[in-house]
Design an enzyme around this catalytic site. Structure first.
Site, PDB file in Angstrom:
ATOM      1  N   GLY A  13       1.278  -0.850   0.002  1.00 31.46           N
ATOM      2  CA  GLY A  13      -0.075   0.550  -0.224  1.00 31.46           C
ATOM      3  C   GLY A  13       0.614   1.268  -0.121  1.00 31.46           C
ATOM      4  O   GLY A  13       0.568   1.791  -1.028  1.00 31.46           O
ATOM      5  N   ASP A  37      -5.438   3.420   8.068  1.00 33.93           N
ATOM      6  CA  ASP A  37      -4.655   2.098   8.364  1.00 33.93           C
ATOM      7  C   ASP A  37      -4.557   2.559   9.498  1.00 33.93           C
ATOM      8  O   ASP A  37      -4.299   3.122  10.625  1.00 33.93           O
ATOM      9  CB  ASP A  37      -2.876   2.299   7.670  1.00 33.93           C
ATOM     10  CG  ASP A  37      -1.994   1.693   7.621  1.00 33.93           C
ATOM     11  OD1 ASP A  37      -1.880   0.679   7.024  1.00 33.93           O
ATOM     12  OD2 ASP A  37      -1.737   0.747   9.346  1.00 33.93           O
ATOM     13  N   THR A  40      -1.115  -1.318  12.078  1.00 35.62           N
ATOM     14  CA  THR A  40      -0.960  -2.647  13.222  1.00 35.62           C
ATOM     15  C   THR A  40       0.886  -3.401  13.482  1.00 35.62           C
ATOM     16  O   THR A  40       1.605  -1.916  13.043  1.00 35.62           O
ATOM     17  CB  THR A  40      -1.098  -3.799  12.467  1.00 35.62           C
ATOM     18  OG1 THR A  40      -0.696  -4.191  11.181  1.00 35.62           O
ATOM     19  CG2 THR A  40      -3.017  -3.991  12.115  1.00 35.62           C
ATOM     20  N   THR A 127      -5.263 -11.803  -3.592  1.00 38.16           N
ATOM     21  CA  THR A 127      -3.979 -12.386  -4.084  1.00 38.16           C
ATOM     22  C   THR A 127      -3.704 -13.964  -4.985  1.00 38.16           C
ATOM     23  O   THR A 127      -5.158 -15.048  -5.005  1.00 38.16           O
ATOM     24  CB  THR A 127      -3.016 -13.101  -2.521  1.00 38.16           C
ATOM     25  OG1 THR A 127      -2.349 -13.586  -2.635  1.00 38.16           O
ATOM     26  CG2 THR A 127      -4.562 -13.723  -1.297  1.00 38.16           C
ATOM     27  N   ASP A 128      -2.898 -14.389  -5.003  1.00 39.27           N
ATOM     28  CA  ASP A 128      -3.349 -16.210  -5.580  1.00 39.27           C
ATOM     29  C   ASP A 128      -3.404 -17.134  -5.451  1.00 39.27           C
ATOM     30  O   ASP A 128      -3.760 -17.990  -5.794  1.00 39.27           O
ATOM     31  CB  ASP A 128      -2.453 -15.926  -6.827  1.00 39.27           C
ATOM     32  CG  ASP A 128       0.167 -15.994  -5.835  1.00 39.27           C
ATOM     33  OD1 ASP A 128      -0.403 -15.792  -4.698  1.00 39.27           O
ATOM     34  OD2 ASP A 128       0.803 -16.475  -6.490  1.00 39.27           O
ATOM     35  N   GLU A 129      -3.155 -16.651  -3.794  1.00 37.69           N
ATOM     36  CA  GLU A 129      -2.361 -18.113  -2.747  1.00 37.69           C
ATOM     37  C   GLU A 129      -4.962 -18.164  -2.815  1.00 37.69           C
ATOM     38  O   GLU A 129      -4.947 -19.333  -2.168  1.00 37.69           O
ATOM     39  CB  GLU A 129      -2.231 -17.382  -1.285  1.00 37.69           C
ATOM     40  CG  GLU A 129      -0.771 -16.885  -1.318  1.00 37.69           C
ATOM     41  CD  GLU A 129      -0.182 -16.864   0.200  1.00 37.69           C
ATOM     42  OE1 GLU A 129      -0.303 -17.523   0.982  1.00 37.69           O
ATOM     43  OE2 GLU A 129       0.590 -16.637  -0.222  1.00 37.69           O
ATOM     44  N   TYR A 151      -4.999 -17.831   5.980  1.00 40.06           N
ATOM     45  CA  TYR A 151      -4.228 -16.634   5.470  1.00 40.06           C
ATOM     46  C   TYR A 151      -5.535 -16.236   4.045  1.00 40.06           C
ATOM     47  O   TYR A 151      -6.472 -15.735   4.352  1.00 40.06           O
ATOM     48  CB  TYR A 151      -3.153 -16.477   5.357  1.00 40.06           C
ATOM     49  CG  TYR A 151      -2.978 -15.267   4.214  1.00 40.06           C
ATOM     50  CD1 TYR A 151      -3.402 -13.901   4.026  1.00 40.06           C
ATOM     51  CD2 TYR A 151      -2.563 -15.926   2.958  1.00 40.06           C
ATOM     52  CE1 TYR A 151      -3.084 -12.990   3.179  1.00 40.06           C
ATOM     53  CE2 TYR A 151      -2.356 -14.364   1.971  1.00 40.06           C
ATOM     54  CZ  TYR A 151      -2.249 -13.266   2.155  1.00 40.06           C
ATOM     55  OH  TYR A 151      -2.121 -12.386   1.170  1.00 40.06           O
ATOM     56  N   LYS A 155      -8.945 -14.457   2.865  1.00 37.04           N
ATOM     57  CA  LYS A 155      -8.455 -13.818   1.495  1.00 37.04           C
ATOM     58  C   LYS A 155      -9.780 -13.721   0.246  1.00 37.04           C
ATOM     59  O   LYS A 155     -10.755 -13.278  -0.441  1.00 37.04           O
ATOM     60  CB  LYS A 155      -7.070 -13.257   1.072  1.00 37.04           C
ATOM     61  CG  LYS A 155      -5.936 -12.746   1.952  1.00 37.04           C
ATOM     62  CD  LYS A 155      -6.182 -11.068   1.666  1.00 37.04           C
ATOM     63  CE  LYS A 155      -5.911 -10.745   0.952  1.00 37.04           C
ATOM     64  NZ  LYS A 155      -6.245  -9.506   1.178  1.00 37.04           N
ATOM     65  N   TYR A 208      12.129 -24.168   5.109  1.00 38.19           N
ATOM     66  CA  TYR A 208      11.019 -25.175   5.668  1.00 38.19           C
ATOM     67  C   TYR A 208      11.293 -25.938   4.060  1.00 38.19           C
ATOM     68  O   TYR A 208      11.693 -26.092   3.331  1.00 38.19           O
ATOM     69  CB  TYR A 208       9.946 -24.126   4.715  1.00 38.19           C
ATOM     70  CG  TYR A 208       9.473 -23.496   5.821  1.00 38.19           C
ATOM     71  CD1 TYR A 208       9.461 -23.532   7.093  1.00 38.19           C
ATOM     72  CD2 TYR A 208       8.474 -22.337   5.327  1.00 38.19           C
ATOM     73  CE1 TYR A 208       8.579 -23.129   8.021  1.00 38.19           C
ATOM     74  CE2 TYR A 208       7.974 -21.314   6.004  1.00 38.19           C
ATOM     75  CZ  TYR A 208       8.226 -21.442   7.365  1.00 38.19           C
ATOM     76  OH  TYR A 208       7.435 -20.521   8.703  1.00 38.19           O
TER      77      TYR A 208
HETATM   78  P1  NAD Z   1       1.351  -5.690   4.723  1.00 39.82           P
HETATM   79  O1  NAD Z   1       1.681  -6.494   6.533  1.00 39.82           O
HETATM   80  O2  NAD Z   1       2.731  -5.029   5.042  1.00 39.82           O
HETATM   81  O3  NAD Z   1       0.566  -4.586   5.405  1.00 39.82           O
HETATM   82  C1  NAD Z   1      -1.028  -4.372   5.551  1.00 39.82           C
HETATM   83  C2  NAD Z   1      -1.412  -3.255   6.297  1.00 39.82           C
HETATM   84  O4  NAD Z   1      -2.242  -2.967   6.697  1.00 39.82           O
HETATM   85  C3  NAD Z   1      -0.338  -2.191   7.785  1.00 39.82           C
HETATM   86  O5  NAD Z   1      -0.373  -0.887   6.795  1.00 39.82           O
HETATM   87  C4  NAD Z   1      -1.248  -2.416   8.214  1.00 39.82           C
HETATM   88  O6  NAD Z   1      -1.466  -1.773   9.933  1.00 39.82           O
HETATM   89  C5  NAD Z   1      -2.421  -3.101   7.955  1.00 39.82           C
HETATM   90  N1  NAD Z   1      -3.878  -3.231   8.631  1.00 39.82           N
HETATM   91  C6  NAD Z   1      -4.239  -4.063   9.058  1.00 39.82           C
HETATM   92  N2  NAD Z   1      -5.081  -4.443   9.586  1.00 39.82           N
HETATM   93  C7  NAD Z   1      -5.834  -3.343   9.693  1.00 39.82           C
HETATM   94  C8  NAD Z   1      -7.388  -3.268   9.693  1.00 39.82           C
HETATM   95  N3  NAD Z   1      -7.916  -3.915  10.555  1.00 39.82           N
HETATM   96  N4  NAD Z   1      -7.594  -2.003   9.414  1.00 39.82           N
HETATM   97  C9  NAD Z   1      -7.089  -0.931   8.880  1.00 39.82           C
HETATM   98  N5  NAD Z   1      -5.649  -1.097   8.583  1.00 39.82           N
HETATM   99  C10 NAD Z   1      -4.679  -2.528   9.026  1.00 39.82           C
HETATM  100  O7  NAD Z   1       0.749  -6.163   3.438  1.00 39.82           O
HETATM  101  P2  NAD Z   1       1.376  -5.969   2.677  1.00 39.82           P
HETATM  102  O8  NAD Z   1       2.405  -7.203   2.184  1.00 39.82           O
HETATM  103  O9  NAD Z   1       1.869  -4.853   1.721  1.00 39.82           O
HETATM  104  O10 NAD Z   1       0.146  -6.716   1.773  1.00 39.82           O
HETATM  105  C11 NAD Z   1      -1.033  -5.944   1.157  1.00 39.82           C
HETATM  106  C12 NAD Z   1      -1.942  -6.493   0.590  1.00 39.82           C
HETATM  107  O11 NAD Z   1      -1.708  -7.547  -0.665  1.00 39.82           O
HETATM  108  C13 NAD Z   1      -2.894  -7.511   1.367  1.00 39.82           C
HETATM  109  O12 NAD Z   1      -4.269  -7.417   0.752  1.00 39.82           O
HETATM  110  C14 NAD Z   1      -2.554  -8.497   0.628  1.00 39.82           C
HETATM  111  O13 NAD Z   1      -3.665  -9.559   1.149  1.00 39.82           O
HETATM  112  C15 NAD Z   1      -2.250  -8.574  -0.887  1.00 39.82           C
HETATM  113  N6  NAD Z   1      -1.199  -9.514  -1.419  1.00 39.82           N
HETATM  114  C16 NAD Z   1       0.105  -9.495  -0.988  1.00 39.82           C
HETATM  115  C17 NAD Z   1       1.029  -9.877  -1.751  1.00 39.82           C
HETATM  116  C18 NAD Z   1       2.699  -9.749  -1.591  1.00 39.82           C
HETATM  117  O14 NAD Z   1       3.473 -11.008  -1.392  1.00 39.82           O
HETATM  118  N7  NAD Z   1       2.825  -9.207   0.257  1.00 39.82           N
HETATM  119  C19 NAD Z   1       0.894 -10.987  -2.640  1.00 39.82           C
HETATM  120  C20 NAD Z   1      -0.171 -10.321  -3.463  1.00 39.82           C
HETATM  121  C21 NAD Z   1      -1.058 -10.322  -2.830  1.00 39.82           C
END
Ligand code: NAD
Length: 327
Positions: A13, A37, A40, A127-129, A151, A155, A208
């Site tokens: 984000g 945000d 957390t 997510t692709d998961e 997780y 999602k 792992y």
């Molecule tokens: P991250 O954990 O780094 O960030 C998540 C953010 O959401 C944090 O800033 C946290 O404070 C905020 N947050 C959590 N709970 C909250 C709530 N209840 N209210 C408001 N804010 C809240 O995650 P990321 O890796 O940046 O992933 C972002 C999105 O992309 C997610 O939805 C994840 O499922 C998706 N995604 C991630 C990946 C990856 O490889 N990281 C791949 C595909 C999709």
């Protein structure tokens, strides 16, 4: 134009917010970018430091599960990009309640408020998961969902709710399902930053099982470019896979991270496999490529080299302050 970005202080984000405010998407120039945000453990205001003085940015520290906060921030939004989530698979194995709350109830709260406010565009970042695990070939968007971890199950629930709000209520939702991301500002609990920060300091890293699990690694800049294409031109109600990075087993990735930090495999510790560990992910990106002209631009060698340099040069971002005992 007002853009509401949930989870904008997290890894992906914040990359999206920095990119928008730095003008990385030609012709897309919102007057206001609101980050909602909860900060957390995964959210970090430092991630927004490069744009903190931009007058178009406003931060609201709040929970996406809180209907009043969400209603207030949703008002007048022209585009919502929903990143906020509990995102770490390992944490969902030891306790999944917060995953259900944020990823399902939080998403529902946002969708309901978007409907009430008449928001014209809602990008749900999935997510692709959600597809599960695939031994051969790649998933197209209409492949059945079979998530295996708490997780990915939460999602998938959010993803299907987003779709249902389109089908039932006509909410203009577009859904993205992306492969594994890497890049700067990623929390050091995730594999690439964990390995880079540990190896840099000569600490051992955990691999792992047999190390044969395969992921399609995509630089976060390419993910955010894909999201922006979907935000601007994706068809409402549609799902778009995003990927096209480089498929690597964890063993192959580890070898690259050892090379990037100048270490050898004496620092690699084999550990028991993650419970329910998906063997391989692979998305078919034909739809976003053909319809929206998406193509990933960051090669894995360049991307990993730059990412390793970022963690080396930004120790204060990831290293907890040293505590000195009081007596
Ligand atoms: P991250 O954990 O780094 O960030 C998540 C953010 O959401 C944090 O800033 C946290 O404070 C905020 N947050 C959590 N709970 C909250 C709530 N209840 N209210 C408001 N804010 C809240 O995650 P990321 O890796 O940046 O992933 C972002 C999105 O992309 C997610 O939805 C994840 O499922 C998706 N995604 C991630 C990946 C990856 O490889 N990281 C791949 C595909 C999709």
């Amino acid at each position: 134009m007002k853009v509401l970005v949930t989870g904008g202080a997290g890894f992906i984000g914040s990359n999206y917010v920095r990119g928008v405010l730095h003008g990385e998407h030609p012709g897309f120039d919102p007057d206001e970018v609101v980050v909602l945000d909860a900060l957390t453990y995964a959210g970090n205001l430092e991630n927004l430091a490069p744009v903190a003085h931009d007058e178009r940015l406003r931060l609201t520290v709040g929970d996406i599960c809180d209907p009043l906060t969400v209603k207030h921030e949703m008002s007048g939004a022209d585009l919502v990009v929903h990143f906020a989530a509990e995102s770490h698979v390992d944490r969902s194995i030891t306790g999944s309640a917060e995953f259900v709350t944020t990823n399902v109830l939080g998403t529902h709260t946002l969708l309901s408020a978007a409907l009430e406010a008449g928001v014209p565009r809602f990008v749900h970042v999935s997510t692709d998961e959600v597809y599960g695990s695939i031994d051969h070939g790649s998933w197209p968007e209409d492949h059945p969902l079979a998530p295996n971890s708490p997780y990915s199950a939460t999602k998938a629930a959010g993803d299907l709710l987003a779709r249902a709000f389109h089908v039932t209520h006509g909410l203009p939702v577009v859904i993205t399902r992306c492969s594994n991301n890497y890049g700067p500002y990623q929390h050091p609990e995730k594999m690439i930053p964990l390995f880079l920060t540990s190896l840099t300091d000569g600490r051992p890293v955990p691999l792992y099982g047999d190390g044969g699990n395969v992921r399609d690694w995509l630089h976060v800049d390419d993910h955010c470019r894909g999201i922006q294409l979907v935000a601007e031109r994706g068809r409402p109600g549609e799902v778009y896979n995003i990927g096209g990075g480089t498929e690597l087993s964890n063993r192959e990735l580890t070898a690259r991270l050892l090379a990037a930090t100048g270490r050898d495999d004496s620092l690699v510790r084999r550990v028991a496999d993650r419970k329910g560990h998906d063997r391989r992910y692979s998305v078919d990106i034909g739809k976003i490529t053909t319809e929206l002209g998406y193509e990933p631009k960051v090669g894995i060698d360049d991307g990993l080299t730059r990412t390793a340099a970022w963690y080396r040069d930004n120790r204060s971002w990831w290293q907890p302050p040293t505590r000195h005992g009081a007596g």
